[in-house]
Write an enzyme that holds these catalytic residues in place. Sequence first.
Site, PDB file in Angstrom:
ATOM      1  N   LYS A  42       2.991  -6.072   8.076  1.00 54.33           N
ATOM      2  CA  LYS A  42       3.812  -4.837   7.836  1.00 54.33           C
ATOM      3  C   LYS A  42       4.079  -3.997   9.145  1.00 54.33           C
ATOM      4  CE  LYS A  42       1.948  -1.405   5.421  1.00 54.33           C
ATOM      5  NZ  LYS A  42       1.916  -0.240   6.422  1.00 54.33           N
ATOM      6  N   PHE A  67     -12.248  -9.824  17.837  1.00 59.99           N
ATOM      7  CA  PHE A  67     -10.951 -10.078  17.291  1.00 59.99           C
ATOM      8  C   PHE A  67     -10.362 -11.392  18.072  1.00 59.99           C
ATOM      9  CE2 PHE A  67      -8.598  -7.619  14.028  1.00 59.99           C
ATOM     10  CZ  PHE A  67      -9.909  -6.938  13.753  1.00 59.99           C
ATOM     11  N   LEU A  79      -8.926   2.012   9.422  1.00 58.71           N
ATOM     12  CA  LEU A  79     -10.169   1.527   8.571  1.00 58.71           C
ATOM     13  C   LEU A  79      -9.829   0.023   8.449  1.00 58.71           C
ATOM     14  CD1 LEU A  79     -10.151   4.078   5.615  1.00 58.71           C
ATOM     15  CD2 LEU A  79     -11.426   4.116   7.716  1.00 58.71           C
ATOM     16  N   CYS A 109      -1.780  -4.655   6.407  1.00 56.87           N
ATOM     17  CA  CYS A 109      -1.430  -3.857   7.696  1.00 56.87           C
ATOM     18  C   CYS A 109      -0.720  -4.615   8.906  1.00 56.87           C
ATOM     19  CB  CYS A 109      -2.795  -3.197   8.161  1.00 56.87           C
ATOM     20  SG  CYS A 109      -3.624  -2.175   6.965  1.00 56.87           S
ATOM     21  N   LYS A 151      -8.854 -12.047   3.838  1.00 58.77           N
ATOM     22  CA  LYS A 151      -9.964 -12.148   4.636  1.00 58.77           C
ATOM     23  C   LYS A 151     -11.227 -11.746   3.522  1.00 58.77           C
ATOM     24  CE  LYS A 151     -10.636  -7.165   6.130  1.00 58.77           C
ATOM     25  NZ  LYS A 151     -10.896  -6.330   6.982  1.00 58.77           N
ATOM     26  N   VAL A 172      -6.233   3.750   1.313  1.00 53.14           N
ATOM     27  CA  VAL A 172      -6.449   4.720   2.274  1.00 53.14           C
ATOM     28  C   VAL A 172      -7.022   6.209   1.774  1.00 53.14           C
ATOM     29  CG1 VAL A 172      -5.519   6.048   3.956  1.00 53.14           C
ATOM     30  CG2 VAL A 172      -4.781   3.692   3.886  1.00 53.14           C
TER      31      VAL A 172
END
Length: 433
Positions: free
Chosen positions: A266, A252, A153, A263, A324, A11
Amino acid sequence: MRVAMIGTGYVGLVSGACFADFGHTVTCIDKDARKIEQLRSGGIPIYEPGLDLLVASNVKAGRLFFDTDATQAIREADAVFIGVGTPSRRGDGYADLSYVYAAAEEIAGLVDGFTVVVTKSTVPVGTGDEIEAIFKRVRPNAQVAVVSNPEFLREGAAIEDFKRPDRVVVGTDDARAQEVMRELYRPLYLNETPILFTSRRTSELIKYAANAFLALKITYINEMADLCEAVGADVQQVARGIGLDGRIGNKFLNAGPGYGGSCFPKDTIALVRTARDAGAPSELVEATIKVNDERKRAMARKVVKALDGAPKGKTVGILGLTFKPNTDDMRDAPSLSIIPALQDKGARIQAFDPEGTPEARELLRDVDFKEDPYAVAEGSDVLVIITEWDQFRALDLDRIKLLMKKPVLVDLRNIYKPADMQARGFAYTSVGR
Ligand code: UGA
């Protein structure tokens, strides 16, 4: 504007480089001297397409700096961003905020003049209040506004997402801080990006609510995929059929082996903890987590089935290990559940990933890592696509067929067409078709 970015992880580094590219002067700060040295000499510690060039050009233009010492950058900054990690705390799943609070203490000791302190790290609702309390304790007279500005992001597309976001969310009631944040994101006005000003707590929750919703959406289509398999329907057509409804949207809705990454796993767990503590449990998000965990194991069973239920002594070739494509990130990757489950049943594993192999070597045992997809196919009883890297989309299938012991393909990302594969003589299984 002058920006100090605390933390040069994913980040911090992407946001710092993009702010510099907007024309601001940015110093990225990290305690890890080796990392700062690497960045100063042009190296990039993570794999993110385009980031190397973006960093290099902004360093060259004199807008982007790296330092282990935060003193000068924080004193001069209009805005100090906290972009440190908030991993799941071992054992209980709460977000570990120790790095965030340590950064806040350090900033509190150094700020000079009015400074906006912004959390970019994903932090639970109420963290901004805690940071404010740290400032009151350490520097009661400091002129700061603590603001929440979550990032949305995606790894692998982070620069594009930063420069052309769907929205920017800024959580603060402070008018001066709003002005600074508006100025920082001014270049986005050109493409009319909505900037949403909310209260700090609302902004903190928006981040979790967004990630949990996306995780839920993926999990929903994965469940529909199972149902499609059971009743003889095609999940890709179901996804298209529902996704064309503007209220649902077509993104999605790709069925697959379950979501992973740094992400969704968690953040869904942390949201469940927050919701329970607040006396407003989220049963939907709790179910999402459970269904997604179970799914990864179910994918191993799919492979076993493709081996006629007899995996012992068989060679399984795996294409794709990262959670991914376009990342080297292995965090919570489905491969980390699927591969050990197959090994437990006595299968031998050979695998290839374009970027993830160094990290995968640390996390997986007894895997024979190969140089390319064809070396993986050689001698395999079944080939399993776990991650949809572009280079797996146009494999020389005739060559693969010749190299394999038997032409059996399990495509967990639906990148090939069942009819094509059958015509080529493959025993082909995919997801929800
Ligand atoms: C996610 C969000 O998409 C970002 O908006 C957010 O900023 C980020 O988390 C974060 O909180 O930092 P990321 O984890 O990089 O980004 O990856 P995604 O592209 O969202 O994919 C997450 C997982 O869902 C992957 O395992 C992916 O394979 C899976 N997925 C995604 C599907 O199985 N199907 C889909 O249709 C989409």
